[in-house]
Design a protein around this motif. Structure first.
Motif: not given
Length: 317
Positions: A232-234, A265-272, A290-296, A298-302
């Motif tokens: 889901p993150i990818f 920009i909105q399409a780039m947002m991390p998971s809900l 919850a963990f997928a949201t947290v990981m996405s 953090i990764i979205s900052l890059v």
């Protein structure tokens, strides 16, 4: 779009998230704390940033047309994102158990907590308004397609329709109604909405920081870090923005450049962020959500500044 503005905004978001993490280390994290943050963000800060944006922008017939386009495309883009996640999850036997969760995490982004403040910082009041409309489209998809998938029931219900009524949606309707009848509220009300709107970004990022800290201390959540988490993150951070760019490029209508920027920009947002709450409500894997949201997040900052840089370089933004 100024690259310096983009990187400054992303850097500020990162710094505020770090402050949230620091707050979590010195402040007890419980459901009451999370509920307080959520209530302030959703019921106070978000409606005010919407109203503040509407009052700062001169809305004419052209803009009303743009608002309709953004809402329709938001529903389309988010639904396609869910479909992509469903296909990805169905393609790998290890993911099938989490097919519903992966589908929603792949398509539904944090367009409210992060997307609206980010668009406001980068694109100004007009961008924030379109971002709020996009987020309204996300709400529509959550409480229709999303609920159908989680319940394994594909019929509309009055309950789902009632779930679409929330304070941010009401703020959009009231703000646009004021524009239609050419009514401008008293300046003290506008000043209040402007000041409360400034709370949206810090509170949302502090909440993300609290969420990151609370989940990082959850050993059962850490154990879910496997191949399932990256699908889901990818899909959300890379595939969906590219699909959105493709959709924009093949549309038969000429769209305002501002709309293109907001959609991308909105399409780039991390998971809900509220995914785990939804999963809990419908007896799905809330820890994975919850963990997928947290990981996405953090990764979205890059990924967010990287994709924006690429899109600007090739003149897509």
């Amino acid at each position: 779009m100024q690259l310096s503005t983009v990187f400054n905004s992303i850097t500020l978001i990162g710094m505020m998230i770090v402050i949230g993490v620091a707050l979590a280390r010195v402040t007890p994290i419980n459901e009451s704390t999370k509920k307080t943050y959520t209530l302030l963000i959703v019921n106070v800060a978000m409606p005010c940033i919407i109203l503040s944006s509407i009052f700062k922008v001169n809305i004419d017939q052209s803009m009303l047309r743009n608002i309709g386009i953004v809402l329709i495309l938001s529903v389309v883009i988010n639904t396609i994102g869910i479909g992509i996640g469903w296909v990805f999850a169905s393609s790998f036997s290890g993911n099938r158990r989490l097919r519903q969760e992966i589908a929603l995490l792949s398509g539904l982004g944090n367009t409210g907590f992060i997307g609206i403040p980010l668009c406001a910082a980068i694109l100004g009041p007009e961008g924030a308004l379109y971002a709020a409309i996009f987020d309204a489209g996300v709400d529509i998809v959550i409480w229709t397609v999303g609920v159908m998938i989680l319940k394994n029931s594909y019929a509309f219900s009055i309950v789902n329709i009632k779930s679409l009524i929330n304070i941010p949606i009401v703020a959009i309707i009231v703000g646009l109604l004021c524009t239609f009848i050419n009514y401008r509220p008293p300046e003290i009300f506008i000043d209040l909405s402007n000041q409360l709107a400034a709370l949206a970004s810090p509170l949302a990022m502090f909440y993300i920081g609290l969420l990151i800290m609370s989940k990082s201390e959850n050993k059962s959540a850490i154990k879910t870090t496997n191949v399932n988490i990256f699908s889901p993150i990818f899909s959300k951070l890379v595939v969906l923005p590219i699909i959105t760019l493709f959709i924009i490029s093949i549309l038969p209508i000429q769209m305002d450049v501002m709309i293109n920027k907001v959609l991308l920009i909105q399409a780039m947002m991390p998971s809900l962020t509220l995914a785990s709450i939804l999963f809990t409500k419908y007896s799905k894997d809330e820890v994975f959500g919850a963990f997928a949201t947290v990981m996405s997040t953090i990764i979205s900052l890059v990924t967010i500044p990287s994709l924006i840089l690429i899109f600007i370089k090739f003149k897509y933004m």
